[in-house]
Design a protein around this motif. Sequence first.
Motif, PDB file in Angstrom:
ATOM      1  N   ALA B 249       9.074  -8.273  -4.642  1.00 15.62           N
ATOM      2  CA  ALA B 249       9.858  -7.791  -3.509  1.00 15.62           C
ATOM      3  C   ALA B 249       8.948  -7.379  -2.368  1.00 15.62           C
ATOM      4  O   ALA B 249       9.213  -7.676  -1.196  1.00 15.62           O
ATOM      5  N   VAL B 254      10.086  -6.995   1.752  1.00 14.76           N
ATOM      6  CA  VAL B 254      11.174  -6.008   1.765  1.00 14.76           C
ATOM      7  C   VAL B 254      10.580  -4.650   2.134  1.00 14.76           C
ATOM      8  O   VAL B 254       9.470  -4.329   1.731  1.00 14.76           O
ATOM      9  N   ASN B 258      13.878   0.160   1.046  1.00 15.12           N
ATOM     10  CA  ASN B 258      14.774  -0.777   0.382  1.00 15.12           C
ATOM     11  C   ASN B 258      14.335  -1.078  -1.037  1.00 15.12           C
ATOM     12  O   ASN B 258      15.158  -1.201  -1.935  1.00 15.12           O
ATOM     13  N   ILE B 259      12.995  -1.214  -1.208  1.00 16.80           N
ATOM     14  CA  ILE B 259      12.483  -1.464  -2.559  1.00 16.80           C
ATOM     15  C   ILE B 259      12.893  -0.332  -3.476  1.00 16.80           C
ATOM     16  O   ILE B 259      13.438  -0.539  -4.553  1.00 16.80           O
ATOM     17  N   LEU B 261      15.253   2.033  -3.092  1.00 17.87           N
ATOM     18  CA  LEU B 261      16.675   2.276  -3.296  1.00 17.87           C
ATOM     19  C   LEU B 261      17.365   1.127  -4.012  1.00 17.87           C
ATOM     20  O   LEU B 261      18.203   1.342  -4.877  1.00 17.87           O
ATOM     21  N   LYS B 262      17.016  -0.121  -3.633  1.00 15.24           N
ATOM     22  CA  LYS B 262      17.797  -1.238  -4.162  1.00 15.24           C
ATOM     23  C   LYS B 262      17.201  -1.823  -5.431  1.00 15.24           C
ATOM     24  O   LYS B 262      17.923  -2.329  -6.279  1.00 15.24           O
ATOM     25  N   HIS B 263      15.860  -1.801  -5.552  1.00 13.48           N
ATOM     26  CA  HIS B 263      15.261  -2.491  -6.697  1.00 13.48           C
ATOM     27  C   HIS B 263      14.840  -1.537  -7.803  1.00 13.48           C
ATOM     28  O   HIS B 263      15.066  -1.806  -8.971  1.00 13.48           O
ATOM     29  N   ARG B 266      17.743   1.901  -9.857  1.00  9.16           N
ATOM     30  CA  ARG B 266      18.661   1.674 -10.988  1.00  9.16           C
ATOM     31  C   ARG B 266      17.915   1.665 -12.306  1.00  9.16           C
ATOM     32  O   ARG B 266      18.315   2.324 -13.270  1.00  9.16           O
TER      33      ARG B 266
END
Lengths: 394, 347
Positions: B249, B254, B258-259, B261-263, B266
């Motif tokens: 990423a 990215v 964003n890395i 929060l999105k990758h 989780r």
Amino acid sequence: MDPLSWTDIFLRIAAQLAPVWIALIATFALSITFKRRLGLYGKLFDSPIGMVGFGLVMFWTYTGIFAGAFDLILTHDVLDQSASMKNKGPGTPFTQMMGTPDPNAYPYYLLGGDNLGRDVFSRMVVGAWEVIKIAPFASLFAFMVGITLGLPAGYHGGRLDTVLSFLANLILAFPVILLFYLLVTPEIIQTGIPVYMAAVLFVFPIIFLVLLWNSRFHTQPATRNLYVGITLLVGTWLYLGIAWNADPLGIVSFPPNLLVVFVAVVFVNAPTVFRIVRGLTMDIKTRDYVAAAQTRGEGTWYIMLWEILPNVRGPLIVDFCLRIGYTTILLGTLGFFGLGLSPESPDWGSTINEGRKLLSMYLHPALPPAIALLSLVLGLNLLADGLREESLRD
Amino acid sequence: MVTFILRRVGVMVLTAICLTFIVFFLTNLYPNLEKLAKTQGNFRMTDAEVESYLGRNGYLDPMLVKYGRWIGVWPGWVIEEEGATRGRCIEPGQPPEEAPRFCGILQGDWGFSTVFRKDVGVITGEKLALTGWLMLWVMVLMVPSALMLGVLAGMREGSRTDRTLSTFAITTTATPEYVSGVLFIAVFASSAVGLQWFKGTATGAVDKPTFENFFLPVLTIALYGMGYIARMTRASMAEVMTAQYIRTARLKGVSFPNIVLKHALRNALIAPFTVIMLQFPWLLNGVVIVETLFNYKGFGWTLVQAASNNDIELLLAVSVVSVVVVLVTQLISDIGYVYLNPRISVS
């Protein structure tokens, strides 16, 4: 005489702690000089966090030993009350309601007096001794029990593991405070249950050492007999004295209320150690060197104690530090609820509990023991962190 | 999955039975019963009087019989004396013929508290509601701040933020509730420092919780648990940040937020989930200390009262509740872990 200013108080406390500073400086100087030859302990001095932690821990260890065992640091007797010193602030000159004070007595209450007119500073310092004499040994015993049971549970698995794990989870499901309230009461001491528990728990160190020597030296009967003999002799002597208070020579004995505290703390800690050792053993037993030992036809206890155990020492040492800290917290909890230790005892938990009742008016009786406990546990946690970092490095 | 849950529930019931029997056994030892008799009667009872009091109230029957009565699988005791019939299951004023034969927890009868002089079921319910309210706010404060601390520390391992936050986390785990509580009261509530932003007791919070009287207890409990969750989150976050897909990423360009929060987030939150669930037993401990310290008359405070007065039936109810809480959270954490982590299957 006028009360001391804060600067004077700090200077006088620092002067009072002089033996501790000397011992600390000596320890650090020696350790740093020889750190390359001292293995993991030496590497600790490469990590700033580890050094801070070690410093804090050793500070309280030396304070406890000097104050408790040698009567060096404390300024007044921890139980002496002076009616005119009740709730007096830090730095108040020492006076007595009746009679003239002993001219050799220390002229001030450095951190003030508590609600019975006892010296807060001396009680805080001696409180360290109360922790030092229980916490490390209780953790050590918990480790012996946890290792002796956890190794076979993890190595053999099967029904043994199921039963032992069930028992461990049973104890862990108990809220600690409920367990303390059930175990550490004068009524329970009357029934003798703590003695029986001590009798069971304190056998484990002897079993552990005997297994350790026997598995290693069973091919050299002379050495084996010597080691096992000494262990059994000294072990049984201490065992009779500590657990049953029946030392034939009458030297070793253990006050019953301290015994119940000790047993309760070991009892609470052992299942956690058991789970850690079991997990580590299950991981390590699939390694090649274990298979090699099995092929050589080594006994199971040899494999567990001399192949697996030395290879899990890293995590165990780290956990040992954390466990001493946790035990300190548990001892404080016991004191806080007034369980086990005598009400006059200068341990930190009891002093915090006494001091908190007047907290809205007087801060000085409760804060020193609270900060002392906090700094010791913090030191142990930092030390564990430093050790973990250093042992992972290679 | 169903067999797994059934087996776990079976083990749970077995554990609960063992634990309650241990509590029952310890509280029913003779010296404890003697203490109970003396607190109920008077402190100058002779040994013979103690014996007769205990005998008249069914305390001297065999342990298993008494345990069976408490569970509700053995008929309650009935004694006829001075023409009147008294019994465990007979309410005052009720004719003995109408009384049920069994009255134990299986019949929903939790017994009678000797300290509060009230029905145990009622007390436990009331106190649990109070403590539930406290726990709710603890969770609301603790979980988000712990996760945030952990993620912030773990996203750039070894940075200055990481060092500072990690030290903070270690400090909070090293501060037991009775130390932090005392420090908070000293700083924020005492007249000696003079800030007096909050109240040093939470007695009033039972009827009318306000920010002023409720914040300090909540903060005290939350802080001790927070450090542990934060450290777990940090470790798990740091591990995820070294994973291959994060590097991919990054190379794709990215942006860093964003890395994270999105990758990363989780996957990094799987491990802390179990830890948060396993914190419940610890919180229970904290609740006892904090409720005693701040005099908040909830579940933990009741535990202390019941235990120090050897109020057998109340203490048993308290331990049943706390053991069930511990075991259910363990179960949830196991099941949740399986659901969250696709790499682990139960069968």
